[in-house]
Design a protein around this motif. Sequence first.
Motif, PDB file in Angstrom:
ATOM      1  N   ASP A   5       3.354  12.696  -9.763  1.00 18.65           N
ATOM      2  CA  ASP A   5       3.014  14.120  -9.780  1.00 18.65           C
ATOM      3  C   ASP A   5       4.233  14.992  -9.505  1.00 18.65           C
ATOM      4  O   ASP A   5       4.418  16.033 -10.117  1.00 18.65           O
ATOM      5  N   LEU A   6       5.047  14.577  -8.534  1.00 18.54           N
ATOM      6  CA  LEU A   6       6.188  15.413  -8.137  1.00 18.54           C
ATOM      7  C   LEU A   6       7.399  15.201  -9.045  1.00 18.54           C
ATOM      8  O   LEU A   6       8.444  15.805  -8.827  1.00 18.54           O
TER       9      LEU A   6
ATOM     10  N   VAL B  93       0.848  -1.199   0.000  1.00 21.62           N
ATOM     11  CA  VAL B  93       0.000   0.000   0.000  1.00 21.62           C
ATOM     12  C   VAL B  93       0.886   1.253   0.000  1.00 21.62           C
ATOM     13  O   VAL B  93       0.645   2.206  -0.746  1.00 21.62           O
ATOM     14  N   SER B  94       1.953   1.224   0.814  1.00 21.92           N
ATOM     15  CA  SER B  94       2.888   2.350   0.809  1.00 21.92           C
ATOM     16  C   SER B  94       3.489   2.529  -0.573  1.00 21.92           C
ATOM     17  O   SER B  94       3.644   3.652  -1.058  1.00 21.92           O
TER      18      SER B  94
ATOM     19  N   TYR C 113       4.348   5.767  -5.329  1.00 17.63           N
ATOM     20  CA  TYR C 113       4.343   5.746  -6.792  1.00 17.63           C
ATOM     21  C   TYR C 113       3.435   6.849  -7.317  1.00 17.63           C
ATOM     22  O   TYR C 113       3.793   7.632  -8.169  1.00 17.63           O
ATOM     23  N   ARG C 114       2.246   6.900  -6.715  1.00 17.70           N
ATOM     24  CA  ARG C 114       1.237   7.861  -7.125  1.00 17.70           C
ATOM     25  C   ARG C 114       1.750   9.292  -6.980  1.00 17.70           C
ATOM     26  O   ARG C 114       1.700  10.092  -7.911  1.00 17.70           O
ATOM     27  N   ILE C 115       2.260   9.627  -5.794  1.00 13.91           N
ATOM     28  CA  ILE C 115       2.628  11.026  -5.562  1.00 13.91           C
ATOM     29  C   ILE C 115       3.913  11.387  -6.291  1.00 13.91           C
ATOM     30  O   ILE C 115       4.101  12.522  -6.721  1.00 13.91           O
ATOM     31  N   PHE C 116       4.806  10.415  -6.490  1.00 12.79           N
ATOM     32  CA  PHE C 116       6.073  10.729  -7.166  1.00 12.79           C
ATOM     33  C   PHE C 116       5.866  10.938  -8.667  1.00 12.79           C
ATOM     34  O   PHE C 116       6.678  11.587  -9.309  1.00 12.79           O
TER      35      PHE C 116
ATOM     36  N   LEU D  36       2.246   1.841  -3.486  1.00 11.95           N
ATOM     37  CA  LEU D  36       1.278   2.490  -4.368  1.00 11.95           C
ATOM     38  C   LEU D  36       1.203   3.985  -4.091  1.00 11.95           C
ATOM     39  O   LEU D  36       1.173   4.805  -5.019  1.00 11.95           O
ATOM     40  N   ALA D  37       1.175   4.326  -2.809  1.00  8.07           N
ATOM     41  CA  ALA D  37       1.050   5.734  -2.428  1.00  8.07           C
ATOM     42  C   ALA D  37       2.249   6.536  -2.928  1.00  8.07           C
ATOM     43  O   ALA D  37       2.087   7.597  -3.544  1.00  8.07           O
TER      44      ALA D  37
ATOM     45  N   PHE E 133       8.744  -0.205  -6.921  1.00  5.82           N
ATOM     46  CA  PHE E 133       7.751   0.643  -7.577  1.00  5.82           C
ATOM     47  C   PHE E 133       8.326   1.981  -8.016  1.00  5.82           C
ATOM     48  O   PHE E 133       7.943   2.498  -9.058  1.00  5.82           O
TER      49      PHE E 133
END
Lengths: 295, 272
Positions: free
Chosen positions: B127-128, B116-117, B122-125, B119-120, B211
């Motif tokens: 964008d950043l 879960v971490s 991956y998702r924000i990186f 995924l989180a 990830f």
Amino acid sequence: MSSSAGTIALETGVPRGPQPSRINPYWVLVLPLVLFLVVLYLYPIGQVLWISFSDPEVGFQNYERLVTNRGILRMLGNTFRICFITTAISLLLGYLIAYAMAHVTERHRIWILMFVLVPFWVSVLARAFSWVVLLHDNGIINRALMDWGLTTEPVHLVRNELGVLIGMVHYMVPYAVLPLYANLRGIDPRLVSAARGLGAGPFESFWRVYLPLSLPGIAGAGLLVFILTLGFFVTPSILGGGKTLMIAEYVSVQILQTVRWGIGAMLAMVLLILVFLVFAVMSRVVDLRSMFGAK
Amino acid sequence: MSERYGWRFGVVLAATWLVLMFLVLPIFVSAPISLTPERFLTLPKDAVTLRNYENLVTNPNWTSSIWQSLVVAVVSTLISTTLGTLCAIGLWRIASRWSELVRGFVLLPIIVPSIVSALAFYRIFVDLRLLDSYPGIILAHTVLSVPYVVITVSTSLANFDLRLEQAARNLGADMKQTLRMVILPCIAPGVLAGAVFAFISSWDEIVVTLFITKLNIFTLPRRMWDGIRDQADPTIAACATTLIFITILVIGSQMWLRARRLKAQSQAETAA
């Protein structure tokens, strides 16, 4: 604890600048980490949660798959079965070690602890690698079996559920031993002596006195191991060889290979909720704070 | 409890040591394999060689991975030890319902399953624009290791007398002085232990790394992961053996020190 600075100001009666604020100044130390985690952790987890409802379109369709999609159902069934079996075996083996540790001399105990802690600290990849080398069709165990003429064909010990179970139990036994040992050490040995003195046999005094007293330890260790196995990724994915998919690896396949974010995020959230649920149960049975070493 | 054990307990002990052998079994596997002269994973038959160890320290793939893992682990340990120690001290001093809530919150990264971490992050990186970069992996590893620092420092603070801090404050020290001159020196061993935990957790981290990295960043666990999947390179055995050896050295010396301290303690008690 009241703020000592505030007390002194009251006692001396000297007004010191502006009225001391009600907020404890030590929050300044806490804040950086909290902000750091909110931005880099809580917010992105929230995003994943949102994706689970919004990809490919807004609604519950990803969650519907939990009850309609056969592949997902089968995978969840596999995950739970493997987790239950792993937890049960790890508890049994862990209890044995913890029991022995609680009843041997100090020197002997240190040796046992050493044999528990060294594998506990060895890199999870180094361990998974060793199991592959041991269990593979051309691996050490199969070579030995065939050299000794016990089998003519290699026995499939890895890249299947058996391999996953062996690797996972190996990883989890130390996690079962440590809380169990802490619990067993707290049991007064005189209670068993009393039971023996009152005429109970060694088996009966264990079964009816010692074992019930250790139930909180068993529950705590069992729930901890269960939580860890639920989200376990490395060992199942190396020893399962892609054939025995558990939830964590299934999520990674959804995200990295088939790029179905909705399903991946949904299953990640299901996993997260399950873990929190088990934690909630756990907090009723055992003192979580002592388990995490806080206080 | 130095009397001889009964036969029933003897059976328990025998079974215990059987399980302990199961636990250490993998540890004894990679060492002989690491000495094989063959190009694939097998036990050495006639000759042994140190070539795989040589490869580990000279092959640019492996050396760059070792360096990358070191850099990431050192930097993320520095950040998480600083943030975690300050936070633990603050929570200890505040000790209210709110601080307990925050304590639960900062432990979140070790409660949340690593997938879960992953995924989180991956998702924000995405964008950043931090995917496959040093800042990205360092920040992620900092988040994942910070709970270990908070836990270890909190344990160490639990044994620290709150009145020492109050005395310092009453004598006129401000918060900064109290922190630097009273609290930190007293809990230094706890902070160091927290840093060690943080370092190990970063050094060994694989799931999130899988990830958020691709080609630029290729940490040692990532190299091992790929190697185990291809099952070709005996250098992994050399790498695994080295890691295991270091682990045994560290744990062994710690246990030895503890045993010696216990012995000294009991001797002091008998003398007194």
